[in-house]
Design an enzyme around this catalytic site. Sequence first.
Site, PDB file in Angstrom:
ATOM      1  N   GLY A   1       0.841  -1.189   0.000  1.00  0.00           N
ATOM      2  CA  GLY A   1       0.000   0.000   0.000  1.00  0.00           C
ATOM      3  C   GLY A   1       0.871   1.231   0.000  1.00  0.00           C
ATOM      4  O   GLY A   1       2.100   1.140   0.046  1.00  0.00           O
ATOM      5  N   THR A   2       0.249   2.389  -0.051  1.00  0.00           N
ATOM      6  CA  THR A   2       1.001   3.639   0.012  1.00  0.00           C
ATOM      7  C   THR A   2       1.458   3.883   1.444  1.00  0.00           C
ATOM      8  O   THR A   2       1.092   3.156   2.367  1.00  0.00           O
ATOM      9  CB  THR A   2       0.135   4.827  -0.432  1.00  0.00           C
ATOM     10  OG1 THR A   2      -0.982   4.950   0.459  1.00  0.00           O
ATOM     11  CG2 THR A   2      -0.366   4.652  -1.858  1.00  0.00           C
ATOM     12  N   MET A   3       2.247   4.911   1.631  1.00  0.00           N
ATOM     13  CA  MET A   3       2.562   5.346   2.982  1.00  0.00           C
ATOM     14  C   MET A   3       1.270   5.758   3.679  1.00  0.00           C
ATOM     15  O   MET A   3       0.298   6.155   3.037  1.00  0.00           O
ATOM     16  CB  MET A   3       3.536   6.528   2.954  1.00  0.00           C
ATOM     17  CG  MET A   3       4.871   6.217   2.299  1.00  0.00           C
ATOM     18  SD  MET A   3       5.999   7.631   2.318  1.00  0.00           S
ATOM     19  CE  MET A   3       6.428   7.690   4.056  1.00  0.00           C
TER      20      MET A   3
ATOM     21  N   SER B   1       2.502  -0.848   9.036  1.00  0.00           N
ATOM     22  CA  SER B   1       3.236  -1.179  10.263  1.00  0.00           C
ATOM     23  C   SER B   1       2.285  -1.546  11.392  1.00  0.00           C
ATOM     24  O   SER B   1       2.583  -2.418  12.212  1.00  0.00           O
ATOM     25  CB  SER B   1       4.133  -0.006  10.681  1.00  0.00           C
ATOM     26  OG  SER B   1       5.101   0.258   9.688  1.00  0.00           O
TER      27      SER B   1
ATOM     28  N   ASP C   1       8.981  -5.660   8.001  1.00  0.00           N
ATOM     29  CA  ASP C   1       8.412  -4.348   7.697  1.00  0.00           C
ATOM     30  C   ASP C   1       9.414  -3.550   6.859  1.00  0.00           C
ATOM     31  O   ASP C   1      10.613  -3.812   6.893  1.00  0.00           O
ATOM     32  CB  ASP C   1       8.075  -3.595   8.983  1.00  0.00           C
ATOM     33  CG  ASP C   1       7.117  -2.437   8.732  1.00  0.00           C
ATOM     34  OD1 ASP C   1       6.294  -2.544   7.811  1.00  0.00           O
ATOM     35  OD2 ASP C   1       7.181  -1.442   9.473  1.00  0.00           O
ATOM     36  N   GLU C   2       8.906  -2.565   6.120  1.00  0.00           N
ATOM     37  CA  GLU C   2       9.733  -1.768   5.198  1.00  0.00           C
ATOM     38  C   GLU C   2      10.460  -2.695   4.219  1.00  0.00           C
ATOM     39  O   GLU C   2      11.637  -2.496   3.881  1.00  0.00           O
ATOM     40  CB  GLU C   2      10.735  -0.905   5.965  1.00  0.00           C
ATOM     41  CG  GLU C   2      10.127  -0.012   7.034  1.00  0.00           C
ATOM     42  CD  GLU C   2       9.233   1.087   6.479  1.00  0.00           C
ATOM     43  OE1 GLU C   2       9.098   1.184   5.242  1.00  0.00           O
ATOM     44  OE2 GLU C   2       8.649   1.840   7.287  1.00  0.00           O
TER      45      GLU C   2
ATOM     46  N   GLN D   1      10.306  -3.017   1.160  1.00  0.00           N
ATOM     47  CA  GLN D   1      10.745  -2.439  -0.109  1.00  0.00           C
ATOM     48  C   GLN D   1      12.227  -2.091  -0.101  1.00  0.00           C
ATOM     49  O   GLN D   1      12.864  -2.010  -1.153  1.00  0.00           O
ATOM     50  CB  GLN D   1       9.922  -1.193  -0.447  1.00  0.00           C
ATOM     51  CG  GLN D   1      10.207   0.041   0.404  1.00  0.00           C
ATOM     52  CD  GLN D   1       9.413   0.071   1.689  1.00  0.00           C
ATOM     53  OE1 GLN D   1       8.702  -0.879   2.003  1.00  0.00           O
ATOM     54  NE2 GLN D   1       9.497   1.176   2.422  1.00  0.00           N
TER      55      GLN D   1
END
Length: 217
Positions: free
Chosen positions: A9-11, A16, A86-87, A89
């Site tokens: 998804g987007t920020m 999280s 998490d994170e 990307q």
Amino acid sequence: MPELVFFSGTMDCGKSTLALQIGHNRSARGLQGVIFTRDDRAGQGKLSSRLGLVTDAVEAEEGMDVYAHIVDRVSRGGKVDYVIVDEAQFLAPAQIDQLARVVDDLGLDVFAFGITTDFRTKLFPGSQRLMELADRIEALQVEALCWCGARATHNARTVGGEMVVEGAQVVVGDVNRQADEVGYEVLCRRHHRRRMTAETARAGALSPDVLPVAAEG
């Protein structure tokens, strides 16, 4: 069957928060997991949510073999029932391959959370590899909103409130930074294409050039 699941998804759409919730639900059932993160806003070795929740995590540094890390933990007598990343990307494609190996060779569920594209609308290499390898891709149901109220689909990098389209792919920032710092904002495609952030839209609305001019009596 164990799975590699990519939640994208987007920020600002709750990735999280969901990662923390999944970890909480499993730990409440007596399961133990390994949480990896990379470049979290709360600092190294932390997984944090904008709701104020935070937990310790393993920093998946550049060059780290995440598969070997888990094997080493198990070989030392540690219990590992699942893996959260998490994170995701920010991980290298090779590290995503290692996560797939955790699923296939160790029989563990891996839940990876991340954004798909950068501020230039280009895929992050880690996210691209996840899309290629994941057993399942889940789009987060909590919709982030553009300043105009439309569904936000793109991440924008800002400096001084203005959108920038040049620079390194990874620069740590957040959606709540001061205007003069490097920050991020979620926008709909239309306003991302026009490079119109909330700050520039506000400035435009206050510009004398767009204010109605009263006729002289």
